[in-house]
Write an enzyme that holds these catalytic residues in place. Structure first.
Site, PDB file in Angstrom:
ATOM      1  N   ASP A  15     -11.397   0.990   4.722  1.00  0.00           N
ATOM      2  CA  ASP A  15     -10.346   1.908   4.300  1.00  0.00           C
ATOM      3  C   ASP A  15     -10.785   3.361   4.528  1.00  0.00           C
ATOM      4  OD1 ASP A  15     -10.579  -0.618   2.799  1.00  0.00           O
ATOM      5  OD2 ASP A  15      -8.751  -0.002   1.776  1.00  0.00           O
ATOM      6  N   GLU A  46      -4.691   1.771   5.445  1.00  0.00           N
ATOM      7  CA  GLU A  46      -3.726   1.734   4.331  1.00  0.00           C
ATOM      8  C   GLU A  46      -3.788   2.954   3.420  1.00  0.00           C
ATOM      9  OE1 GLU A  46      -4.094  -1.133   1.239  1.00  0.00           O
ATOM     10  OE2 GLU A  46      -5.956  -0.251   0.528  1.00  0.00           O
ATOM     11  N   ASN A  47      -4.908   3.720   3.478  1.00  0.00           N
ATOM     12  CA  ASN A  47      -5.056   4.892   2.592  1.00  0.00           C
ATOM     13  C   ASN A  47      -5.131   6.209   3.365  1.00  0.00           C
ATOM     14  OD1 ASN A  47      -7.273   2.652   1.178  1.00  0.00           O
ATOM     15  ND2 ASN A  47      -5.468   3.297   0.047  1.00  0.00           N
ATOM     16  N   ASN A  75      -2.542  -3.798   0.791  1.00  0.00           N
ATOM     17  CA  ASN A  75      -1.482  -3.740  -0.230  1.00  0.00           C
ATOM     18  C   ASN A  75      -0.764  -2.386  -0.286  1.00  0.00           C
ATOM     19  OD1 ASN A  75      -4.242  -3.158  -1.150  1.00  0.00           O
ATOM     20  ND2 ASN A  75      -3.234  -2.508  -3.036  1.00  0.00           N
ATOM     21  N   HIS A  76      -1.404  -1.321   0.210  1.00  0.00           N
ATOM     22  CA  HIS A  76      -0.748  -0.002   0.192  1.00  0.00           C
ATOM     23  C   HIS A  76       0.058   0.281   1.461  1.00  0.00           C
ATOM     24  CE1 HIS A  76      -2.249   1.562  -3.568  1.00  0.00           C
ATOM     25  NE2 HIS A  76      -3.473   1.135  -3.271  1.00  0.00           N
ATOM     26  N   HIS A 162      -8.452  -8.334   3.187  1.00  0.00           N
ATOM     27  CA  HIS A 162      -8.232  -7.237   2.253  1.00  0.00           C
ATOM     28  C   HIS A 162      -8.059  -7.824   0.852  1.00  0.00           C
ATOM     29  CE1 HIS A 162      -7.184  -2.974   1.843  1.00  0.00           C
ATOM     30  NE2 HIS A 162      -6.340  -3.363   0.898  1.00  0.00           N
ATOM     31  N   HIS A 187     -10.678  -3.053   0.940  1.00  0.00           N
ATOM     32  CA  HIS A 187      -9.875  -2.857  -0.267  1.00  0.00           C
ATOM     33  C   HIS A 187     -10.637  -2.322  -1.477  1.00  0.00           C
ATOM     34  CE1 HIS A 187      -6.758  -3.330  -3.336  1.00  0.00           C
ATOM     35  NE2 HIS A 187      -7.566  -4.092  -4.028  1.00  0.00           N
ATOM     36  N   HIS A 189     -13.197  -0.349  -1.602  1.00  0.00           N
ATOM     37  CA  HIS A 189     -13.708   0.999  -1.324  1.00  0.00           C
ATOM     38  C   HIS A 189     -15.189   1.143  -1.691  1.00  0.00           C
ATOM     39  CE1 HIS A 189      -9.364   2.880  -1.391  1.00  0.00           C
ATOM     40  NE2 HIS A 189      -9.446   1.758  -0.699  1.00  0.00           N
TER      41      HIS A 189
HETATM   42 FE   FE2 Z   1      -7.710   0.759   0.176  1.00  0.00          FE
HETATM   43 FE   FE2 Z   2      -6.039  -2.063  -0.724  1.00  0.00          FE
END
Ligand code: FE2
Ligand code: FE2
Length: 274
Positions: A15, A46-47, A75-76, A162, A187, A189
């Site tokens: 990420d 995703e981030n 998920n983001h 993830h 996911h 981090h």
């Molecule tokens: Fe993330």
């Molecule tokens: Fe995530």
């Protein structure tokens, strides 16, 4: 790492978070990719946009300036709703294949065919433990995708899994050991120090960590994260701009068999980029 004929070298970042994460990629990761001689560059995006989701402008930067071969998500993925407009146009932008709210926007995997490397499949899956939504089983989702890849004769298979828990990630890795070339977690981090090769075939690391500001609670400024844990009034999350780290993985895969030959965790830390 060894003599590389008939091998493909993959450089993966987990990420990448917010403005600081993007800056680390621009100022350090792209140069590192050249130094490593990586054939393929895969990132989890995703981030990328302020810590939450992906805008078209930033996606274009990853495509044209970073030249990513594959951009995974998680998920983001839909925190910035504009992604639903551009995601269907790009095969290399992956949304988790088993995610409940993805519908027909993406199939969650792709095969990259570069002249020097031969076909390499990338699969993006979401764990189910402590994750929201009625997501399909990632283990069975992989089995189905793997059957399709076998039918296409694709040997090299790379999975961005993830997920929240190390147990689900490790269970998944053993489920696909001997079939997938590489499985790594994203996911949380937080990078784990457990990279290894399972069954002399499948490279694995439970989580390859975030690229972004580590003076934070998983990428967000401490001042904006702590109140929620103390039962105090929550503040809007803000990405950290302090303690930039680059966390990733470099892996060599034998093209004819799909076997992982070498796996090396990468971690670079700065106190500031100024
Ligand atoms: Fe993330
Ligand atoms: Fe995530």
């Amino acid at each position: 790492m060894s003599n590389r004929s008939h091998q493909v070298r993959i450089f993966a970042l987990g990420d990448v978070l917010g403005r600081l994460g993007r800056r680390v990629v621009r100022e350090h990761a792209l140069q590192l990719r050249s130094q490593l001689g990586a054939d393929l560059f895969v990132v989890n995006g995703e981030n990328l946009a302020g810590g939450f989701g992906l805008t078209e402008k930033i996606f274009t930067e990853t495509r044209l300036d970073w030249n990513v071969d594959v951009l995974n998500t998680g998920n983001h993925w839909h925190d910035k709703r504009e992604i639903t407009q551009f995601a269907p146009e790009f095969d290399h932008l992956l949304l988790p294949a088993n995610m409940y709210n993805v519908e027909s926007l993406s199939r969650g995997w792709c095969v990259v065919r570069k002249p020097k490397c031969g076909p390499v499949a990338f699969v993006n899956l979401l764990g189910r433990v402590f994750m929201k939504g009625d997501n399909a089983c990632p283990f069975r989702a992989f089995d189905k995708i793997y059957c399709e890849l076998q039918a296409e004769g694709v040997k090299c298979v790379v999975v961005d899994f993830h997920a929240e828990t190390t147990s689900e990630k490790q269970a998944f890795a053993y489920h696909v050991a001997g079939r997938a070339s590489l499985v790594y977690g994203t996911h949380t981090h937080c990078p784990t120090a457990d990279e290894r090769i399972l069954e002399d075939f499948t490279g694995f690391q439970s989580d390859i960590g975030m690229t972004g500001g580590y003076d934070s609670v998983i990428g967000m400024r401490v001042e904006t994260s702590l109140p929620g844990f103390l039962g105090e009034r929550r503040k809007p999350f803000e990405p950290s701009m302090k303690e930039p780290w680059l966390c990733g993985l470099v892996v060599d895969i034998e093209m004819e068999t799909g076997r992982c030959l070498a796996i090396e965790r990468i971690q670079k830390r700065w106190s500031t980029l100024d």
